[in-house]
Scaffold this motif. Structure first.
Motif, PDB file in Angstrom:
ATOM      1  N   THR A 106       0.849  -1.199   0.000  1.00  0.00           N
ATOM      2  CA  THR A 106       0.000   0.000   0.000  1.00  0.00           C
ATOM      3  C   THR A 106       0.882   1.246   0.000  1.00  0.00           C
ATOM      4  OG1 THR A 106      -1.792  -1.169   1.102  1.00  0.00           O
ATOM      5  CG2 THR A 106      -1.780   1.229   1.327  1.00  0.00           C
ATOM      6  N   ALA A 107       1.939   1.218   0.806  1.00  0.00           N
ATOM      7  CA  ALA A 107       2.872   2.354   0.848  1.00  0.00           C
ATOM      8  C   ALA A 107       3.504   2.579  -0.530  1.00  0.00           C
ATOM      9  CB  ALA A 107       3.946   2.111   1.899  1.00  0.00           C
ATOM     10  N   GLU A 108       3.897   1.488  -1.182  1.00  0.00           N
ATOM     11  CA  GLU A 108       4.508   1.600  -2.523  1.00  0.00           C
ATOM     12  C   GLU A 108       3.541   2.240  -3.511  1.00  0.00           C
ATOM     13  OE1 GLU A 108       5.675  -2.342  -3.789  1.00  0.00           O
ATOM     14  OE2 GLU A 108       6.808  -2.619  -1.921  1.00  0.00           O
ATOM     15  N   PHE A 109       2.295   1.801  -3.448  1.00  0.00           N
ATOM     16  CA  PHE A 109       1.263   2.326  -4.362  1.00  0.00           C
ATOM     17  C   PHE A 109       1.073   3.826  -4.137  1.00  0.00           C
ATOM     18  CE2 PHE A 109      -2.895   3.280  -5.984  1.00  0.00           C
ATOM     19  CZ  PHE A 109      -3.223   2.320  -6.927  1.00  0.00           C
ATOM     20  N   ILE A 110       0.997   4.234  -2.873  1.00  0.00           N
ATOM     21  CA  ILE A 110       0.762   5.646  -2.554  1.00  0.00           C
ATOM     22  C   ILE A 110       1.954   6.497  -2.992  1.00  0.00           C
ATOM     23  CG2 ILE A 110       0.388   7.300  -0.674  1.00  0.00           C
ATOM     24  CD1 ILE A 110      -1.080   5.024   0.819  1.00  0.00           C
ATOM     25  N   LYS A 111       3.160   5.958  -2.793  1.00  0.00           N
ATOM     26  CA  LYS A 111       4.371   6.677  -3.214  1.00  0.00           C
ATOM     27  C   LYS A 111       4.286   7.026  -4.696  1.00  0.00           C
ATOM     28  CE  LYS A 111       7.717   5.016  -0.456  1.00  0.00           C
ATOM     29  NZ  LYS A 111       8.652   3.934  -0.138  1.00  0.00           N
ATOM     30  N   LYS A 112       3.865   6.054  -5.493  1.00  0.00           N
ATOM     31  CA  LYS A 112       3.794   6.271  -6.952  1.00  0.00           C
ATOM     32  C   LYS A 112       2.665   7.215  -7.337  1.00  0.00           C
ATOM     33  CE  LYS A 112       5.681   1.771  -8.136  1.00  0.00           C
ATOM     34  NZ  LYS A 112       5.177   0.394  -8.164  1.00  0.00           N
ATOM     35  N   ALA A 113       1.634   7.291  -6.490  1.00  0.00           N
ATOM     36  CA  ALA A 113       0.473   8.121  -6.830  1.00  0.00           C
ATOM     37  C   ALA A 113       0.758   9.619  -6.680  1.00  0.00           C
ATOM     38  CB  ALA A 113      -0.718   7.729  -5.952  1.00  0.00           C
ATOM     39  N   HIS A 114       1.794   9.987  -5.892  1.00  0.00           N
ATOM     40  CA  HIS A 114       2.134  11.405  -5.671  1.00  0.00           C
ATOM     41  C   HIS A 114       0.886  12.231  -5.379  1.00  0.00           C
ATOM     42  CE1 HIS A 114       6.221  10.664  -6.939  1.00  0.00           C
ATOM     43  NE2 HIS A 114       5.763  10.088  -8.028  1.00  0.00           N
ATOM     44  N   ASP A 115       0.148  11.814  -4.371  1.00  0.00           N
ATOM     45  CA  ASP A 115      -1.118  12.466  -4.044  1.00  0.00           C
ATOM     46  C   ASP A 115      -1.034  12.980  -2.608  1.00  0.00           C
ATOM     47  OD1 ASP A 115      -3.700  13.170  -3.425  1.00  0.00           O
ATOM     48  OD2 ASP A 115      -4.584  11.193  -3.797  1.00  0.00           O
ATOM     49  N   GLY A 116      -0.978  14.287  -2.471  1.00  0.00           N
ATOM     50  CA  GLY A 116      -0.858  14.894  -1.143  1.00  0.00           C
ATOM     51  C   GLY A 116      -2.029  14.589  -0.221  1.00  0.00           C
ATOM     52  N   ASN A 117      -3.139  14.167  -0.789  1.00  0.00           N
ATOM     53  CA  ASN A 117      -4.296  13.837   0.038  1.00  0.00           C
ATOM     54  C   ASN A 117      -4.193  12.458   0.684  1.00  0.00           C
ATOM     55  OD1 ASN A 117      -5.296  16.273  -0.722  1.00  0.00           O
ATOM     56  ND2 ASN A 117      -6.774  15.460  -2.203  1.00  0.00           N
ATOM     57  N   ARG A 118      -3.212  11.683   0.230  1.00  0.00           N
ATOM     58  CA  ARG A 118      -3.003  10.350   0.798  1.00  0.00           C
ATOM     59  C   ARG A 118      -1.612  10.298   1.436  1.00  0.00           C
ATOM     60  NH1 ARG A 118      -4.483   6.562  -4.260  1.00  0.00           N
ATOM     61  NH2 ARG A 118      -4.234   8.507  -5.412  1.00  0.00           N
ATOM     62  N   PRO A 119      -1.475  10.777   2.689  1.00  0.00           N
ATOM     63  CA  PRO A 119      -0.154  10.779   3.302  1.00  0.00           C
ATOM     64  C   PRO A 119       0.419   9.364   3.403  1.00  0.00           C
ATOM     65  CG  PRO A 119      -1.852  11.518   4.864  1.00  0.00           C
ATOM     66  CD  PRO A 119      -2.521  11.346   3.552  1.00  0.00           C
ATOM     67  N   LEU A 120       1.755   9.269   3.289  1.00  0.00           N
ATOM     68  CA  LEU A 120       2.400   7.959   3.376  1.00  0.00           C
ATOM     69  C   LEU A 120       2.239   7.392   4.777  1.00  0.00           C
ATOM     70  CD1 LEU A 120       5.772   8.408   1.482  1.00  0.00           C
ATOM     71  CD2 LEU A 120       3.964   6.751   0.978  1.00  0.00           C
ATOM     72  N   PRO A 121       2.048   6.069   4.880  1.00  0.00           N
ATOM     73  CA  PRO A 121       2.018   5.456   6.207  1.00  0.00           C
ATOM     74  C   PRO A 121       3.383   5.597   6.893  1.00  0.00           C
ATOM     75  CG  PRO A 121       1.948   3.783   4.468  1.00  0.00           C
ATOM     76  CD  PRO A 121       1.820   5.106   3.796  1.00  0.00           C
ATOM     77  N   ASN A 122       3.394   5.697   8.217  1.00  0.00           N
ATOM     78  CA  ASN A 122       4.677   5.767   8.931  1.00  0.00           C
ATOM     79  C   ASN A 122       4.963   4.484   9.714  1.00  0.00           C
ATOM     80  OD1 ASN A 122       2.843   6.203  11.036  1.00  0.00           O
ATOM     81  ND2 ASN A 122       3.104   8.434  10.913  1.00  0.00           N
TER      82      ASN A 122
END
Ligand SMILES: [Zn+2]
Length: 302
Positions: A106-122
């Motif tokens: 999920t983190a990898e997917f979000i990283k590629k999406a470059h979407d500020g509305n979906r903060p990366l998991p920590n």
């Protein structure tokens, strides 16, 4: 002009107040919240609130709904999967000390999406299982195959007997487009069996205003098995050459031949679907052709 059947009473769910959201008690400090189009859940613990997802359509109403039941701060946000319609309001919850938990995929997917509305998991994990103890409350996160999107989780609260399986199915309604956009139909079918192995009384499945039960999962499984039976029989009955000839498509237009063949398969499979489903699920007329098409292609190729 509206060409669709009215939504049957049993499939409607509760009225959504003018505020645009509704909070439902699921017991033991757990709550469901819905906008009518999307839903999710949160749990009030000793010291704070653990939320699963932050759906786009709920927006700030997620915070309003939580404030309605507790003044405690949101301490943890668990992402069920990376899709924007389920976590696209996460930026509204973000604070420095908020733990955002998700699978590595999920983190990898979000990283590629470059979407500020979906903060990366920590806080991420790899593999198939992660058990969390948050203020003495147990959350079991399991990654059991890509039934919807790589990284998609079953989130089980064993003590509360709640299973959160976002985008797994729609309660009392036929599935959305293309079996909720599953990348692999056999894995989607298998997911229904996996869900029924959990001990739960409530399932939170991400769309519409209703929360479900194991019976609802079983009904959905029965429905998709009927889709498969009808599609398989239609594949047996409908001949590609005959379908192409009937539609007047010449031999050299191979892609068009496949298209008219599959259209004919779907039309025949539609006739073969038991009519009784109209009385058991809402929306059986809306995405039936879409769903039969993915199931038929899968029956043909998988
Ligand atoms: Zn999704």
């Amino acid at each position: 002009m509206n060409e669709f059947a009215p939504v049957p009473e049993f499939a409607r769910g509760p009225e959504i107040p003018d505020a645009g959201y509704l909070v439902t008690e699921l017991g033991g400090g757990a709550y469901g919240i819905t906008s009518g189009m999307v839903n999710t859940m949160f749990l009030v613990t000793k010291n704070g609130v653990v939320v699963v997802d932050a759906p786009l359509d709920l927006g700030g109403n997620l915070l309003a709904g939580i404030e309605e039941v507790t003044p405690k701060p949101i301490t943890h946000l668990i992402y069920s999967h990376a899709h924007a319609d389920h976590i696209g309001s996460a930026h509204l919850l973000a604070r420095d000390d908020l733990k955002i938990i998700a699978h590595d995929r999920t983190a990898e997917f979000i990283k590629k999406a470059h979407d500020g509305n979906r903060p990366l998991p920590n806080e991420t994990f790899s593999g198939t299982r992660r058990e969390l103890d948050i203020d003495g409350e147990r959350f079991v996160l399991e990654y059991k195959g890509d039934w919807h999107l790589p990284g998609n989780l079953f989130i089980h609260l064993p003590e509360h007997r709640i299973l959160t399986a976002i985008d797994s199915f729609t309660v009392k309604n036929a599935p959305f487009f293309r079996l909720l956009f599953t990348p692999h139909v056999p894995t989607y079918f298998a997911a229904m069996d996996l869900m029924l192995e959990y001990d739960f009384e409530t399932v939170v499945s991400g769309h519409m205003a209703l929360f479900g039960t194991p019976d609802d999962v079983q009904t959905h499984r029965e429905y998709i098995r009927d889709l498969r039976t009808s599609a398989t029989e239609a594949l047996r009955e409908v001949d590609l050459r005959e379908a192409a000839a009937a539609a007047g498509v010449p031999d050299d237009n191979r892609q068009a031949r496949l298209k008219v063949w599959m259209d004919a398969v779907v039309a025949r499979a539609t006739e073969l679907m038991p009519a009784s489903w109209d009385k058991r699920l809402g929306g059986t007329d809306i995405c039936l052709a879409d769903n039969l098409s993915v199931v038929a292609w899968s029956a043909f190729m998988d």
